[in-house]
Design an enzyme around this catalytic site. Structure first.
Site: not given
Ligand code: ADE
Ligand code: SF4
Length: 364
Positions: A42, A55, A98, A100, A138, A156, A217, A226
């Protein structure tokens, strides 16, 4: 001050002229997405119908499972019109596996509504999207950002985790936390494409800023932004959910003896420990005098009474606070709910739940 040309990276997503010196949060993120994003069908041709379909399928299902369903679905229903003109049965058949299924049913209903009310085009306005069955907060934001490039953040659980670490933010109220998360990322989304920005955050949450003790990280494009990475507190965010508080009940267990027989009764045939046997109970933790009074009321003549001690039994959602007495009776009471069994038999024949093990052991 004129910008010094740095080594130019080919980049379709990032407007480098806007940030000649420093890479901004969004540029780091979009660069990373450009290089590392996951390939999904998609994403190759993100028309509103394709984005909408993906979605809905992704709501409760992993990306890897969705791929083949998505392709099969589009092969049979290349356009929303094809979907609207089909039978629900056929839609559900393609949905098989799938789970649901209400998602499939709603998708079909929504396709019909889109044909009728929106000239066959997935609407862009938030209120129109929300009027369609199966589209909530969402999904409407995901469609608006990914398909229509509107400035929205689809929040989310993954995004909340990433945000919680970036901003070292803890907040127990989920709705408030969503609000903070949305505000934070909206503020970072300045000139980038909302479609790429949202999908980059989704990918980051699923590939780099992993749950539990696993954020990578070192590979994270947002490391420099961060707070948790700076402070080394990644593992404290998001905070572990508090175990749900368990309800507490108190009971007094009566181990009633007449000679070598002991009294048990069968529990109700539904609810907790349904249809199992137990020693008779009095509600609450009763003092000796209260136990004697309760027995007197039932015309049971007590010979002797001994305190057996207190214990606790923890169920998944409930804690029993127990105390018990061993009571010898002078006569066998005639209450019909009581079953008098020899102690040996009790061990062999009757299922007495482990909640009563403490007292069962005292007499066996
Ligand atoms: N989860 C929901 N929509 C998504 C997207 N477009 N790409 C990746 N993860 C998702
Ligand atoms: Fe690490 Fe912060 Fe990146 Fe998460 S957002 S992976 S905690 S550096």
């Amino acid at each position: 001050m004129p910008a010094k040309a740095s080594a130019k990276r080919p980049d379709p997503f990032v407007d480098e002229k806007a940030y000649p010196f420093l890479m901004s949060f969004e540029n780091e993120l979009l660069h990373w997405y450009d290089q590392y994003r996951r390939h999904m069908p998609w994403r190759e041709d993100p028309t509103p119908y394709h984005v909408y379909l993906s979605e809905i399928m992704l709501q409760q299902t992993q990306v890897d499972t969705v791929r083949s369903y998505y392709l099969r679905f589009l092969k049979r229903f290349p356009t929303l019109k094809d979907l609207a003109e089909s039978d629900e049965e056929e839609v559900l058949k393609l949905w098989e596996g799938l789970g649901y299924y209400s998602r499939g049913r709603n998708l079909h209903k929504a396709a019909i509504a889109i044909e009728k009310d929106f000239h066959g085009e997935v609407p862009m306005a938030k209120s129109d999207l929300l009027s369609l069955p199966g589209i909530g907060e969402y999904t409407s934001k995901a469609i608006r950002s990914i398909a229509f490039h509107q400035k929205e953040i689809a929040v989310d659980g993954n995004l909340i985790r990433v945000f919680s670490r970036l901003d070292e933010r803890k907040e127990e109220n989920l709705e408030k936390m969503k609000g903070f998360c949305e505000g934070y990322f909206l503020d970072k989304l300045q000139q980038g494409d909302p479609s790429h920005f949202n999908q980059a955050l989704m990918d980051l949450g699923e590939m780099v800023c992993l749950p539990k003790g696993l954020p990578l990280c070192e590979e994270c494009p947002l490391k420099g932004f961060c707070q948790a990475a700076k402070d080394g507190t990644m593992l404290d965010y998001p905070p572990a959910k508090k175990a749900k508080e368990k309800r507490q009940e108190s009971w007094t267990v009566l181990v009633l003896f007449y000679g070598d027989e002991v009294a048990i009764e069968k529990r109700k045939d539904e609810g907790l420990l349904a249809s199992l046997y137990q020693f008779p109970l009095l509600e609450g933790k009763k003092m000796e005098a209260e136990v004697l009074a309760a027995l007197k009321e039932k015309n049971a003549l007590v010979d002797s009474l001994e305190f057996l001690g207190e214990t606790e039994h923890v169920f998944s959602h409930l804690i029993w606070d127990l105390q018990g007495y061993r009571i010898s009776l002078k006569e066998k009471p005639t209450q019909p709910n009581l079953l008098w069994v020899k102690v040996k038999e009790l061990k062999k024949t009757y299922a007495i739940p482990s909640a009563f093990a403490f007292y069962r052991k005292k007499i066996l």
